[in-house]
Write a protein that holds these residues in place. Structure first.
Motif, PDB file in Angstrom:
ATOM      1  N   TYR A   1      44.711  50.293  26.563  1.00  0.00           N
ATOM      2  CA  TYR A   1      43.944  51.282  27.570  1.00  0.00           C
ATOM      3  C   TYR A   1      43.172  52.227  26.786  1.00  0.00           C
ATOM      4  O   TYR A   1      42.419  52.745  27.497  1.00  0.00           O
TER       5      TYR A   1
ATOM      6  N   GLU B   1      39.587  46.052  34.716  1.00  0.00           N
ATOM      7  CA  GLU B   1      40.796  45.728  33.878  1.00  0.00           C
ATOM      8  C   GLU B   1      42.055  45.981  35.036  1.00  0.00           C
ATOM      9  O   GLU B   1      43.040  45.423  34.868  1.00  0.00           O
ATOM     10  N   LEU B   2      41.985  47.115  35.692  1.00  0.00           N
ATOM     11  CA  LEU B   2      43.064  47.213  36.707  1.00  0.00           C
ATOM     12  C   LEU B   2      43.230  46.123  37.686  1.00  0.00           C
ATOM     13  O   LEU B   2      44.291  45.710  37.932  1.00  0.00           O
ATOM     14  N   LEU B   3      42.045  45.611  38.137  1.00  0.00           N
ATOM     15  CA  LEU B   3      42.116  44.392  39.037  1.00  0.00           C
ATOM     16  C   LEU B   3      42.499  43.209  38.419  1.00  0.00           C
ATOM     17  O   LEU B   3      43.492  42.678  39.073  1.00  0.00           O
TER      18      LEU B   3
ATOM     19  N   GLY C   1      44.677  43.136  35.843  1.00  0.00           N
ATOM     20  CA  GLY C   1      46.015  43.397  35.570  1.00  0.00           C
ATOM     21  C   GLY C   1      46.810  43.163  36.823  1.00  0.00           C
ATOM     22  O   GLY C   1      48.008  42.500  36.904  1.00  0.00           O
ATOM     23  N   TRP C   2      46.237  43.474  38.164  1.00  0.00           N
ATOM     24  CA  TRP C   2      47.129  43.402  39.289  1.00  0.00           C
ATOM     25  C   TRP C   2      46.645  41.746  39.986  1.00  0.00           C
ATOM     26  O   TRP C   2      47.216  41.716  40.825  1.00  0.00           O
ATOM     27  N   HIS C   3      46.251  41.072  39.066  1.00  0.00           N
ATOM     28  CA  HIS C   3      45.687  39.582  39.530  1.00  0.00           C
ATOM     29  C   HIS C   3      44.942  39.575  40.788  1.00  0.00           C
ATOM     30  O   HIS C   3      45.223  38.578  41.627  1.00  0.00           O
ATOM     31  N   VAL C   4      43.995  40.514  40.891  1.00  0.00           N
ATOM     32  CA  VAL C   4      43.130  40.455  42.003  1.00  0.00           C
ATOM     33  C   VAL C   4      41.556  39.774  41.529  1.00  0.00           C
ATOM     34  O   VAL C   4      41.358  40.119  40.328  1.00  0.00           O
TER      35      VAL C   4
END
Length: 921
Positions: free
Chosen positions: A350, A591-593, A595-598
């Motif tokens: 990150y 990247e957050l999406l 990581g959340w498998h969105v």
């Protein structure tokens, strides 16, 4: 010859799709003033629905086409109008451009995401660029020979539908009242509402029809383009070439240009052998034609010297805060970011993402310079960054020292920025935006495809940047380096804004003609902005390549600039803080999406729907939050001020103390205000502030408080007009007369008080409803639609203009001339002529004699006298007191937003005139 005929006929079919798409673009722009960059995305959604209905659910082609084109597309257009386009029509050009670009990103992602969600439960195929959709005709297509040229059934259907759509659209715009209302609304939206036209309803109809045409183009093009959303966006810009040749107004010319574009593209592909030696030149033909058309056919419409800026800088809602309070949140954020960075290891994922976000933030700072400060939307910023990175890689691979290669890269981007700035010298607004996009696409398709420059698909390797004590292989070092560079850019921007050059830029942006007469060079200012912005973008592009370790021609495509612009404008393009916040969000959020498998489509949807926020808050999220706090404070102050003004007015009416502080008369000491006493002597109803005091008044303003933004102009105005009466409202400049007219017509809302028409409260009714009920305003500066003909101007108020021609033969001789080409006197006669045939109940004339010759003024006042004889209640605002007093039955003097005296014309003497105009007792 048969080969040539084949190229022409097949080109006509391809051009027919361009023509339909361009006709929809022209319609929406001509009717609303918004150039819809999302037009291709709407076509893609219709094509996607058509594909899922036919291939996925087995619906026959024709019913599926009806659902996609005649049901889904118009409904989508109406929803977008309600959610976004209605607000964008009142926003500046920057918000309009970025808002529709946001839709270009969001709509395809939304459609594909929905398909992903329902594909498995309903057994639908997932659509992508490799899908093989069918057309409206038989499947497989049937070949037909037309004049020795073989066409398939889909091509014939495409051409026929395109012709029918263009003919129907032209007839609708030119020969129906709905089309006339659309054109009037975009010509002068405010005047259209004053003429009883519901501009919002006209806009809704325009977007509905425009989306229908986009859906038709999408369904017709889907057999050729497949389901590649990028291909539909490219088709939009190809179609924009045809719209430009039609000057974004003429549908017949636009349609013909679309057909010609398809033919030229085919002929170049078939016969231009020289194009084989230049990679990408054949596919770039529409882009070249777009750029040429923009340069040759279009010029920016500079605002008149002294007029208000269309995209004026917003007020500084934090101006009342001390400097340390303004800087504290950013300083705290910087400390937190650095503290977090140095608590992480060098290989922390990150930290690298944050460094990537700061690289984007540095590139985004270039938008602050060219768009935030200069007011010009440049879609070539990604190409500047790519140009610098490729130049740096080429120079370093050629044996030059790395620092020299970096400098050459930045200089190369700056040089290209100056080259792109040259069209900006004669273009402006959305036309400049299209020109910069054309340059970016040309670079992508031609310049960056030259192997000697880009090294093919391999690209150029780049080493890390050494700083002596460390190098940029460590992402923490990159974070610190980038923060320092962004800080330097921030200082540069702040000093630019405060310098003489910054003031010159603001002058050129707000009033180009006035800036020129002041000795400011507009061309030099624009070149400076483009050069500085491209240099900053180039530096960011080089650092992007260094962080990646290499650079290829596809790393920073032109369409990346779409997302970049949407993100930075959403945060606040006028501030460096908005660029920093936008860069971090653009890097971290995906990247957050993940990581959340969105789904990745969700990120594009969220970025794109920022355009809806822009429709309501064009200055971005940061300004929105500051404005929200400011408005809450201001509303409390306004309520207190309005209550104080009303209380003062009530006290004045009860005690007889005049507003100007003079001693009350004997009648006033008996309980009547000075104006009340005067009215009583004339046998009039006393003006005690109630409707019951004048039961025969047709129109009345009752204790009205109103203003503009934070400025209160009217402070408890009471004024009434009876049927067949002329009331002259006199006063010095700045007294509030035009504001009174705007409030009376419903063009300006009131803060307190009431507006009554024949005893009914019409305070909350908009201007178009008041006009339909008989309240007509002839505004200051001519109430005509300059882009419409004389006859079309008359038809906005009259069903049959022939009686006007009998009464005013000079207008009959000019019926086919654009109203903007008439003389000032003819324009004022055209403004008032409809009232002679269809008299309103109340006519409000604001400075009708302004700029007119004495003979014309006499004719205008004869029209007023005729209307009075026909029972019209006339409120006349006029600075030429002599002419107004000869016509008036009653006179009202205004000073500093208040009615200081009202009485019959016979009681007006030199003393009262002096008091009204000079503020002397």
């Amino acid at each position: 010859m048969s080969e040539l005929a084949g190229y022409i006929v097949s080109g006509l079919v391809t051009g027919a799709v361009f023509a339909v798409m361009a006709s929809g673009l022209t319609l929406s722009y001509a009717a609303t003033g918004v150039f819809n960059f999302a037009h291709g995305a709407i076509g893609f959604l219709a094509a996607l629905l058509f594909f899922e209905l036919t291939v996925g659910l087995g619906v026959p082609a024709w019913p599926a086409g009806v659902i996609a084109v005649l049901v889904f597309s118009p409904l989508l257009g109406y929803v977008l109008h309600r959610a976004m386009f209605r607000g964008l029509a009142q926003a500046g050009e920057t918000a309009q451009i970025v808002g529709t670009i946001g839709l270009t990103i969001a709509l395809p992602a939304l459609g594909l995401w929905i398909v992903d969600l329902v594909a498995e439960p309903f057994g639908l195929p997932r659509a992508d660029a490799t899908s093989l959709p069918r057309g409206l005709g038989p499947y497989p297509p049937v070949n037909v020979a037309v004049g020795g040229v073989r066409l398939d059934s889909d091509q014939i259907i495409t051409f026929v539908f395109a012709l029918l759509a263009a003919a129907g659209l032209w007839a609708f715009m030119r020969h129906t009242p709905y089309g006339l209302r659309m054109r009037a609304s975009v010509d002068r939206r405010r005047l259209a509402t004053l003429r009883g036209i519901d501009a919002d309803a006209s806009s809704a109809l325009a977007w509905t029809l425009s989306s229908t045409l986009a859906g038709l183009a999408g369904v017709l093009a889907v057999p050729t383009l497949g389901l590649d959303s990028t291909a539909f966006t490219v088709m939009l810009f190809v179609s924009a070439t045809a719209a430009v040749f039609g000057r974004l107004r003429s549908i017949p010319v636009t349609f013909a240009a679309g057909l010609g574009l398809g033919v030229v593209q085919n002929l170049v592909a078939g016969y231009a052998d020289f194009a084989e030696d230049i990679t990408g030149l054949r596919t770039a033909v529409p882009v070249i034609l777009l750029f040429a058309g923009l340069i040759v056919l279009n010029r920016s419409r500079d605002r008149v010297a002294g007029s208000a800026a269309e995209d004026a800088p917003p007020p500084d809602y934090l101006a009342d805060l001390p400097p340390w309070r303004r800087r504290l949140p950013w300083a705290a954020g910087l400390v937190v970011l650095l503290g977090w960075t140095f608590t992480r290891s060098a290989d922390d994922f990150y930290v690298g993402v944050v460094a990537q976000g700061l690289v984007l933030a540095l590139i985004f700072c270039s938008f602050v310079v060219v768009t935030g400060i200069g007011g010009m939307v440049n879609l070539a910023q990604a190409s500047f960054a790519s140009m610098a990175a490729l130049t740096c890689g080429w120079a370093f691979s050629s044996g030059l020292p790395f620092p020299v290669a970096i400098g050459l890269g930045v200089l190369g981007a700056t040089a290209v920025g100056v080259l792109v700035a040259l069209p900006a010298l004669r273009l402006g607004g959305r036309i400049l935006t299209l020109a910069t996009l054309a340059m970016a696409l040309l670079a992508d398709q031609v310049l960056f495809q030259i192997d000697a420059f880009s090294n093919g698909t391999i690209g150029w390797p780049l080493p890390a940047l050494g700083l002596g004590f460390a190098d940029t292989t460590d992402p923490r070092v990159r974070v610190v380096l980038l923060l320092v560079l962004i800080g330097l850019v921030g200082l540069l921007v702040r000093n630019l804004e405060r310098s003489a050059s910054g003031r010159a830029i603001l002058a050129v942006r707000s009033a180009p003609a006035a800036a020129t007469t002041s000795g400011i060079s507009g061309p030099r200012t624009k070149i400076l902005l483009f050069a500085l912005a491209s240099g900053i973008a180039g530096l960011g592009g080089v650092l992007f390549a260094i962080s990646k370790g290499s650079v290829t021609a596809t790393d920073l495509p032109a369409f990346a600039g779409f997302v970049w612009l949407a993100v930075v404008v959403l945060q606040g393009v006028r501030r460096i803080g908005g660029a920093v916040l936008g860069g971090l969000i653009a890097a971290i959020f995906p990247e957050l999406l993940a990581g959340w498998h969105v789904s990745a489509h969700v990120g594009a949807i969220l970025f794109g729907t920022g355009g809806m926020i822009l429709a309501r808050h064009p200055d971005g999220v940061l300004a929105q939050m500051a404005e929200g706090r400011h408005r809450r404070r201001r509303r409390r102050l306004e309520r207190a001020e309005a209550a104080a003004i009303q209380a003062e007015a009530a006290a004045t009416a009860g005690t007889g103390t005049p507003v100007n502080g003079t001693r009350p008369s004997a009648a006033a000491r008996d309980g009547a205000a000075p104006e009340t006493a005067s009215s009583a002597r004339a046998g009039e109803a006393p003006g005690d502030g109630t409707a019951a005091s004048e039961p025969d008044a047709l129109f009345r303003l009752e204790n009205v408080v109103a203003g503009y933004g934070d400025v209160t102009v009217l402070r408890g105005v009471d004024l009434s007009v009876r049927p067949g009466e002329v009331v002259a409202l006199l006063g010095a400049n700045g007294a509030g007369k035009s504001t009174t007219c705007a409030v009376a017509a419903g063009d300006l809302p009131v803060t307190a008080g009431r507006v009554l028409l024949d005893g009914a409260d019409v305070t909350a009714r908009p201007a178009y409803r008041r006009a339909r009920e008989g309240v007509l305003l002839a505004p200051e500066g001519r109430g005509v639609f300059p882009g419409l003909t004389v006859e079309e101007n008359l038809r906005t108020w009259l069903a049959d203009p022939d009686p006007v021609y009998e009464r005013l033969p000079q207008l009959a001789r000019r019926r086919g001339i654009a109203a903007g080409a008439l003389s000032g006197g003819e324009q004022q006669l055209l403004t008032l002529a409809p009232a002679l045939v269809r008299p309103p109940r109340v006519l409000i004339a604001d400075e009708p004699s302004l700029g007119l010759a004495p003979m014309v003024v006499t004719e205008i006042f004869e029209v007023f006298a005729e209307l009075r004889e026909r029972g019209v209640a006339l409120l006349l605002v006029e600075e030429k007191a002599t002419a107004a007093l000869e016509l008036a039955d009653r006179v009202a003097f205004m000073r500093l937003g208040r009615i200081t005296w009202t009485g019959p014309r016979a009681e007006v003497d030199d003393t009262r005139l002096t008091a009204a105009y000079l503020g002397v007792s």
